[in-house]
Design a protein around this motif. Structure first.
Motif, PDB file in Angstrom:
ATOM      1  N   GLY A  20      49.997   6.475  -4.388  1.00 54.61           N
ATOM      2  CA  GLY A  20      50.127   6.531  -2.934  1.00 54.61           C
ATOM      3  C   GLY A  20      48.562   6.473  -2.168  1.00 54.61           C
ATOM      4  N   GLU A  21      47.950   7.766  -2.806  1.00 52.88           N
ATOM      5  CA  GLU A  21      46.838   7.795  -2.450  1.00 52.88           C
ATOM      6  C   GLU A  21      45.813   6.874  -2.520  1.00 52.88           C
ATOM      7  OE1 GLU A  21      46.324  10.126  -0.247  1.00 52.88           O
ATOM      8  OE2 GLU A  21      47.762  11.732  -0.655  1.00 52.88           O
ATOM      9  N   SER A  22      45.676   6.101  -3.565  1.00 47.43           N
ATOM     10  CA  SER A  22      45.099   4.998  -3.906  1.00 47.43           C
ATOM     11  C   SER A  22      45.435   3.633  -2.891  1.00 47.43           C
ATOM     12  CB  SER A  22      45.390   4.387  -5.305  1.00 47.43           C
ATOM     13  OG  SER A  22      45.237   3.050  -5.447  1.00 47.43           O
ATOM     14  N   HIS A  50      39.274  11.584   3.821  1.00 50.63           N
ATOM     15  CA  HIS A  50      40.241  12.438   3.412  1.00 50.63           C
ATOM     16  C   HIS A  50      41.133  11.770   2.342  1.00 50.63           C
ATOM     17  CE1 HIS A  50      40.408  14.317   7.582  1.00 50.63           C
ATOM     18  NE2 HIS A  50      39.594  15.075   6.768  1.00 50.63           N
ATOM     19  N   GLU A  51      41.459  10.669   2.479  1.00 46.22           N
ATOM     20  CA  GLU A  51      42.150   9.878   1.219  1.00 46.22           C
ATOM     21  C   GLU A  51      41.519   9.795   0.116  1.00 46.22           C
ATOM     22  OE1 GLU A  51      45.011   9.883   2.307  1.00 46.22           O
ATOM     23  OE2 GLU A  51      45.417   9.013   4.184  1.00 46.22           O
ATOM     24  N   GLU A  52      40.021   9.564   0.130  1.00 45.40           N
ATOM     25  CA  GLU A  52      39.268   9.440  -0.961  1.00 45.40           C
ATOM     26  C   GLU A  52      39.457  10.712  -1.886  1.00 45.40           C
ATOM     27  OE1 GLU A  52      36.557   5.631  -0.228  1.00 45.40           O
ATOM     28  OE2 GLU A  52      35.735   7.546   0.582  1.00 45.40           O
ATOM     29  N   GLU A  53      39.201  11.849  -0.935  1.00 44.07           N
ATOM     30  CA  GLU A  53      39.488  13.132  -1.635  1.00 44.07           C
ATOM     31  C   GLU A  53      40.671  13.451  -2.225  1.00 44.07           C
ATOM     32  OE1 GLU A  53      37.052  15.474  -2.196  1.00 44.07           O
ATOM     33  OE2 GLU A  53      35.785  13.930  -1.328  1.00 44.07           O
ATOM     34  N   HIS A  54      41.809  12.881  -1.592  1.00 42.56           N
ATOM     35  CA  HIS A  54      43.156  13.152  -2.059  1.00 42.56           C
ATOM     36  C   HIS A  54      43.273  12.437  -3.445  1.00 42.56           C
ATOM     37  CE1 HIS A  54      45.058  13.554   2.362  1.00 42.56           C
ATOM     38  NE2 HIS A  54      44.108  14.495   2.051  1.00 42.56           N
ATOM     39  N   LEU A  55      42.769  11.301  -3.409  1.00 49.44           N
ATOM     40  CA  LEU A  55      42.942  10.422  -4.651  1.00 49.44           C
ATOM     41  C   LEU A  55      42.151  10.763  -5.830  1.00 49.44           C
ATOM     42  CD1 LEU A  55      43.779   7.791  -5.994  1.00 49.44           C
ATOM     43  CD2 LEU A  55      41.538   6.656  -5.256  1.00 49.44           C
ATOM     44  N   GLU A 140      46.917  17.032   5.805  1.00 46.75           N
ATOM     45  CA  GLU A 140      46.132  16.032   6.240  1.00 46.75           C
ATOM     46  C   GLU A 140      46.804  14.650   6.651  1.00 46.75           C
ATOM     47  OE1 GLU A 140      41.609  17.609   4.956  1.00 46.75           O
ATOM     48  OE2 GLU A 140      42.544  16.198   3.695  1.00 46.75           O
ATOM     49  N   GLU A 141      47.830  14.364   6.064  1.00 45.28           N
ATOM     50  CA  GLU A 141      48.688  13.100   6.384  1.00 45.28           C
ATOM     51  C   GLU A 141      49.461  13.312   7.837  1.00 45.28           C
ATOM     52  OE1 GLU A 141      47.534  11.347   4.143  1.00 45.28           O
ATOM     53  OE2 GLU A 141      47.937  12.255   2.003  1.00 45.28           O
ATOM     54  N   ALA A 142      49.909  14.675   7.997  1.00 43.93           N
ATOM     55  CA  ALA A 142      50.452  14.874   8.985  1.00 43.93           C
ATOM     56  C   ALA A 142      49.388  14.709  10.337  1.00 43.93           C
ATOM     57  CB  ALA A 142      51.052  16.095   9.304  1.00 43.93           C
TER      58      ALA A 142
HETATM   59 FE   LIG Z   1      46.360  11.131   1.524  1.00 42.66          FE
END
Ligand SMILES: [Fe+2]
Ligand SMILES: [Fe+2]
Length: 180
Positions: A20-22, A50-55, A140-142
């Motif tokens: 999902g994060e990728s 943010h997404e890169e950090e999540h991944l 962070e998604e919210a």
């Molecule tokens: Fe994310």
């Protein structure tokens, strides 16, 4: 005590979150390839960071749990980039509507994983770490969803239909990623 059943359970959660994060990284990259408006771009660049950090966080967990990525990972990579680019080609608001729909599904998905982990009778260091990671990503998604709404996502032509379609696609991707 090491419980193999539970470990497998956690590995599968990590695998779907990693996918999902990728996907999220690729969606925002696809949008940035098309969108020109500097104000919107800077917000998307922040979301992408943010997404890169999540991944990265799920990547590290995947290594710790010796989990493998979903076999669908290359497909998600291309489809997510395409989804970002196509919605951006429909217009800035459509791209933002895509963000609202995706982040909504991911928020629900993280919420259900969080409940699952919280309700487990036995907690471990690993499950606490996973719970903390999920919780911080979910916040962070919210935030991403709210930013997209503030930037006028709902003004997109065919907003209801578009978000419904993107929610459906995202739910299908999540469902498949938990299985293969
Ligand atoms: Fe994310
Ligand atoms: Fe996000």
């Amino acid at each position: 005590m090491v419980n193999l059943g539970k470990n497998r359970d956690m590995s599968s959660m990590i695998r779907v979150n990693h996918a999902g994060e990728s996907g999220a990284v690729q969606i925002y990259k696809g949008q940035l390839a098309i969108l020109k408006n500097p104000a919107v771009r800077s917000q998307i660049q922040e979301m992408l960071a943010h997404e890169e950090e999540h991944l990265k966080a799920f990547d590290a967990l995947m290594k710790e749990h010796k989990a493998r990525p979903t076999v669908l990972s290359p497909l998600w990579h291309v489809s997510a980039y395409g989804l970002g680019a196509i919605t951006a080609l429909l217009g800035e608001k459509a791209a933002l509507a895509c963000t609202v729909a995706v982040e909504e599904v991911i928020d629900e998905h993280y919420e259900s994983q969080r409940r699952h982990l919280i309700n487990q009778p036995e907690k471990s260091q690993e499950s606490e770490t996973l719970l903390a990671t999920i919780t911080s990503c979910q916040e962070e998604e919210a935030l991403h969803k709210n930013i997209a709404l503030e930037l006028g996502a709902e003004e997109a032509t065919g907003y209801r239909l578009l978000t419904k379609a993107v929610r459906g696609l995202t739910r299908t991707a999540v469902w498949l990623s938990t299985r293969v």
